[in-house]
Design a protein around this motif. Structure first.
Motif, PDB file in Angstrom:
ATOM      1  N   ILE A   1      -4.509  -0.633   1.198  1.00  0.00           N
ATOM      2  CA  ILE A   1      -4.666  -1.820   2.029  1.00  0.00           C
ATOM      3  C   ILE A   1      -4.134  -3.031   1.275  1.00  0.00           C
ATOM      4  O   ILE A   1      -4.444  -3.222   0.087  1.00  0.00           O
ATOM      5  CB  ILE A   1      -6.149  -2.042   2.407  1.00  0.00           C
ATOM      6  N   ILE A   2      -3.328  -3.840   1.956  1.00  0.00           N
ATOM      7  CA  ILE A   2      -2.751  -5.051   1.360  1.00  0.00           C
ATOM      8  C   ILE A   2      -3.147  -6.245   2.224  1.00  0.00           C
ATOM      9  O   ILE A   2      -3.028  -6.201   3.454  1.00  0.00           O
ATOM     10  CB  ILE A   2      -1.217  -4.956   1.278  1.00  0.00           C
ATOM     11  N   MET A   3      -3.622  -7.290   1.570  1.00  0.00           N
ATOM     12  CA  MET A   3      -3.907  -8.530   2.285  1.00  0.00           C
ATOM     13  C   MET A   3      -3.018  -9.636   1.736  1.00  0.00           C
ATOM     14  O   MET A   3      -2.989  -9.871   0.532  1.00  0.00           O
ATOM     15  CB  MET A   3      -5.378  -8.925   2.149  1.00  0.00           C
ATOM     16  N   VAL A   4      -2.274 -10.283   2.632  1.00  0.00           N
ATOM     17  CA  VAL A   4      -1.403 -11.393   2.258  1.00  0.00           C
ATOM     18  C   VAL A   4      -2.032 -12.676   2.799  1.00  0.00           C
ATOM     19  O   VAL A   4      -2.313 -12.773   4.007  1.00  0.00           O
ATOM     20  CB  VAL A   4       0.017 -11.218   2.849  1.00  0.00           C
ATOM     21  N   GLY A   5      -2.266 -13.642   1.933  1.00  0.00           N
ATOM     22  CA  GLY A   5      -2.934 -14.872   2.345  1.00  0.00           C
ATOM     23  C   GLY A   5      -2.290 -15.534   3.543  1.00  0.00           C
ATOM     24  O   GLY A   5      -2.968 -15.995   4.454  1.00  0.00           O
ATOM     25  N   GLU A   6      -0.963 -15.581   3.554  1.00  0.00           N
ATOM     26  CA  GLU A   6      -0.255 -16.192   4.682  1.00  0.00           C
ATOM     27  C   GLU A   6       1.192 -15.720   4.696  1.00  0.00           C
ATOM     28  O   GLU A   6       1.829 -15.650   3.639  1.00  0.00           O
ATOM     29  CB  GLU A   6      -0.297 -17.720   4.571  1.00  0.00           C
TER      30      GLU A   6
ATOM     31  N   THR B   1       5.120   1.960   6.628  1.00  0.00           N
ATOM     32  CA  THR B   1       5.269   3.072   5.679  1.00  0.00           C
ATOM     33  C   THR B   1       3.927   3.543   5.120  1.00  0.00           C
ATOM     34  O   THR B   1       3.809   3.889   3.946  1.00  0.00           O
ATOM     35  CB  THR B   1       6.192   2.665   4.514  1.00  0.00           C
ATOM     36  N   GLY B   2       2.900   3.499   5.986  1.00  0.00           N
ATOM     37  CA  GLY B   2       1.637   4.113   5.596  1.00  0.00           C
ATOM     38  C   GLY B   2       0.622   3.186   4.971  1.00  0.00           C
ATOM     39  O   GLY B   2      -0.317   3.676   4.320  1.00  0.00           O
ATOM     40  N   HIS B   3       0.754   1.883   5.123  1.00  0.00           N
ATOM     41  CA  HIS B   3      -0.208   0.952   4.546  1.00  0.00           C
ATOM     42  C   HIS B   3      -0.822   0.076   5.638  1.00  0.00           C
ATOM     43  O   HIS B   3      -0.155  -0.262   6.617  1.00  0.00           O
ATOM     44  CB  HIS B   3       0.460   0.042   3.507  1.00  0.00           C
ATOM     45  N   MET B   4      -2.084  -0.280   5.431  1.00  0.00           N
ATOM     46  CA  MET B   4      -2.715  -1.267   6.300  1.00  0.00           C
ATOM     47  C   MET B   4      -2.449  -2.651   5.696  1.00  0.00           C
ATOM     48  O   MET B   4      -2.761  -2.895   4.525  1.00  0.00           O
ATOM     49  CB  MET B   4      -4.228  -1.018   6.393  1.00  0.00           C
ATOM     50  N   VAL B   5      -1.866  -3.541   6.495  1.00  0.00           N
ATOM     51  CA  VAL B   5      -1.546  -4.897   6.029  1.00  0.00           C
ATOM     52  C   VAL B   5      -2.329  -5.897   6.867  1.00  0.00           C
ATOM     53  O   VAL B   5      -2.332  -5.834   8.100  1.00  0.00           O
ATOM     54  CB  VAL B   5      -0.033  -5.189   6.145  1.00  0.00           C
ATOM     55  N   MET B   6      -2.990  -6.828   6.198  1.00  0.00           N
ATOM     56  CA  MET B   6      -3.739  -7.887   6.872  1.00  0.00           C
ATOM     57  C   MET B   6      -3.212  -9.232   6.391  1.00  0.00           C
ATOM     58  O   MET B   6      -2.960  -9.408   5.198  1.00  0.00           O
ATOM     59  CB  MET B   6      -5.236  -7.771   6.576  1.00  0.00           C
ATOM     60  N   SER B   7      -3.041 -10.166   7.318  1.00  0.00           N
ATOM     61  CA  SER B   7      -2.483 -11.458   6.927  1.00  0.00           C
ATOM     62  C   SER B   7      -2.845 -12.525   7.950  1.00  0.00           C
ATOM     63  O   SER B   7      -3.478 -12.243   8.979  1.00  0.00           O
ATOM     64  CB  SER B   7      -0.958 -11.368   6.768  1.00  0.00           C
TER      65      SER B   7
END
Length: 565
Positions: free
Chosen positions: A390-395, A411-417
């Motif tokens: 899981i990756i979280m990008v602030g903005e 490519t298989g990752h959960m991304v939150m932003s």
């Protein structure tokens, strides 16, 4: 001292008969030995009257002579020139107009005073001639006023049991500013009061004739205190010391952080930002409470169907969840609530933020610092080599960040932003305007949450209000529901702030359905996307806000403040 100027002044003194030539030469020499101006030496030794010398100097040097009694004492800038410099050169700052500082002197030949003040402040400095004895009194009163301000502060009840944890203090921090006990107690009281009131931000603001402290509570700024203006530099210095900032730097913005322990088991972080203004440094502090991320999703105000959509999206193995809204709308808390749900020992979570606002155990958090080459793009590239789940990008701010985030989501990752847009529909078109291909948007975005924060009515004092049916219809309430609910209004009591206490989220939660994907692929605009969202049964922000009013959680006035029809 300027010998030519002094000689000229001494000659004028002899010509008008204030002193004979020998006495003038002796006075001139003695003044230089005592490191005094000739004017000050003559006045202190009662060899000439201050008024006569001032009139002579004004005529000799072509300078205006001003009566110090006509100067507004309250408007004198107190944080620009140090006490050492004022006493050393017998020069007193009187007032400031834009980028020009006017300084009182009694000896017009003392050019070094003006040069040193100008160098110290960085302002264009202009000298004003005044009588020497009045200048001496004014300087003493200038500093007596600052002491009096401290006495006033000592009279205030500032009994605060609070411990500031100050790390990495600079070795060069010395002097009274950092060790001023009353100011320390005042600052600690402000911080603790803000925490008790549930405020999100503190504003310390200097003006020409006043200084004020305001708290943002439930999204609204309120004036809390007005300490004496002469305390402005000391309050600023104290806050900068606590945040490990450079107290000697007053011309550039600075960012720092304070960690404050308020009990054995609880500490609160403050994000500190300084900004030079016309009358001094304004300091804004954002309160970062780690417990806000652990309130649980039920406390955030999602409707049952919206909560289900969010929880379902969190369980997806890949894809992107975007949270949108203006600054201060609760995006970070929404993201961290989701991260807290996902934070288990069997997943690797990494976040890139600017700055890290909430510290969570078990999550790898990175502070973005573009000056050191660690921007969002660099952080994302590094994360993809760190075996992430899981990756979280602030903005998402630019195409590079958006492209890498989309690729990670595919490519298989959960991304939150987060994105700064006004609605879910505008979020999709914003990404396309950045340059992200429509196909990538359609296939990577799983869920979009647009949100606002509305003030909650106080449960102790809210009262029913009668709203005519035509008005309810005009506001957007469903016709079939009118008569089945009660609208409440704010009153105000000792338990709340003007009838409100706390805030609740207003959400637009949209799942990326096949119909929406088609419109995105066909490059439909935000209106097309918004229409399809309504067809798919997703409430917009206005509808969600009206639901909160129908439930008695907030008022119709608050609905209209945070949303538009």
């Amino acid at each position: 001292m300027n010998d030519i100027a002094l000689s000229g002044l001494a000659k004028q003194i002899v010509l008008i008969g204030l002193l004979d030539e020998k006495s003038a030469q002796q006075a001139n020499a003695q003044a230089q030995r005592n490191k005094l101006s000739l004017v000050t030496y003559l006045v202190q030794n009662k060899l000439a009257k201050s008024r006569a010398l001032a009139e002579l100097a004004a005529e000799q040097f072509g300078m205006p002579l001003v009566d110090l009694g006509s100067i507004d004492k309250e408007g004198q800038p107190r944080d620009l020139v140090s006490e050492k410099l004022i006493r050393q050169h017998r020069s007193l700052p009187l007032f400031r107009r834009g980028n020009k500082l006017y300084v009182a002197i009694s000896d017009p030949s003392n050019h070094q005073a003006i040069t040193d003040v100008q160098f110290s402040t960085g302002l264009s400095t202009e000298a004003i001639l005044v009588e020497d004895d009045k200048l001496g009194d004014a300087i003493e009163k200038f500093f007596d006023a600052a002491t009096s301000g401290m006495d006033d502060l000592n009279d205030v009840d500032l009994d605060v049991d609070i411990e500031a944890v100050e790390e990495d203090k600079k070795d060069s921090i010395t002097g009274n500013e950092a060790d001023d006990a009353p100011v320390v107690r005042f600052v600690n009281k402000m911080l603790l009061d803000a925490i008790k009131m549930g405020s999100s931000d503190l504003h310390f603001e200097p003006y020409e004739k006043a200084y004020r402290v305001r708290f943002r509570t439930d999204g609204i700024l309120q004036e809390i205190a007005k300490p004496p203006i002469q305390l402005a530099p000391r309050i600023s210095a104290r806050l900068k010391v606590m945040a490990s900032l450079d107290i000697s730097e007053r011309r550039k913005p600075q960012d720092g952080r304070i960690k404050m322990r308020i009990s054995k088991n609880k500490s609160i972080d403050f994000r500190v930002s300084t900004c030079p203004t016309l009358w001094g440094e304004k300091i804004v502090m954002r309160i970062l409470d780690p417990s806000s991320a652990q309130m649980g999703i039920d406390a955030l105000g999602y409707e049952p169907d919206q909560k289900e959509l969010y929880m379902t999206a969190l369980q997806q193995p890949q894809g992107m969840i975007l949270v949108t809204g203006p600054t201060g709308s609760g995006k970070t808390v929404s993201l961290y609530t989701g991260l807290n749900i996902l934070n288990t020992v069997d997943v690797n979570i990494s976040t890139a933020e600017d700055p890290v606002e909430i510290n969570l155990e078990g999550i790898n958090q990175v502070n973005v610092n573009p000056k050191q080459g660690m921007d969002f793009t660099a952080a994302l590239k590094a994360f993809l080599r760190q075996d992430p789940d899981i990756i979280m990008v602030g903005e998402i701010r630019d195409l590079d960040t958006a492209s890498i985030a989309v690729k990670a989501a595919q490519t298989g990752h959960m991304v939150m932003s987060t994105l700064h847009t006004n609605s879910a529909a505008e979020t999709l078109t914003r990404m396309r305007n950045m340059g992200v291909p429509s196909f990538n948007i359609a296939t990577s975005v799983n869920l979009i949450i647009a949100q606002r924060l509305a003030r909650k009515l106080c449960s102790h004092c809210k009262k029913p209000v009668e709203v005519p049916t035509p008005t309810l219809l005009e506001e957007g309430f469903p016709e079939e529901k009118i008569g089945s609910f009660q609208i409440y209004g704010a009153v105000g009591c000792e338990n709340c702030n003007n009838g409100y206490k706390g805030r609740v989220g207003i959400y637009e939660v949209v799942k990326n359905t096949p119909a929406l994907q088609r419109i995105i692929m066909e490059e439909g605009n935000s209106i097309d996307i918004s229409v399809q969202m309504r067809k798919d049964g997703f409430n917009d922000l206005r509808t969600s806000a009206l639901l909160k009013a129908m439930q008695g959680v907030t008022s119709l006035e608050e609905v209209n403040r945070v949303t538009k029809d």
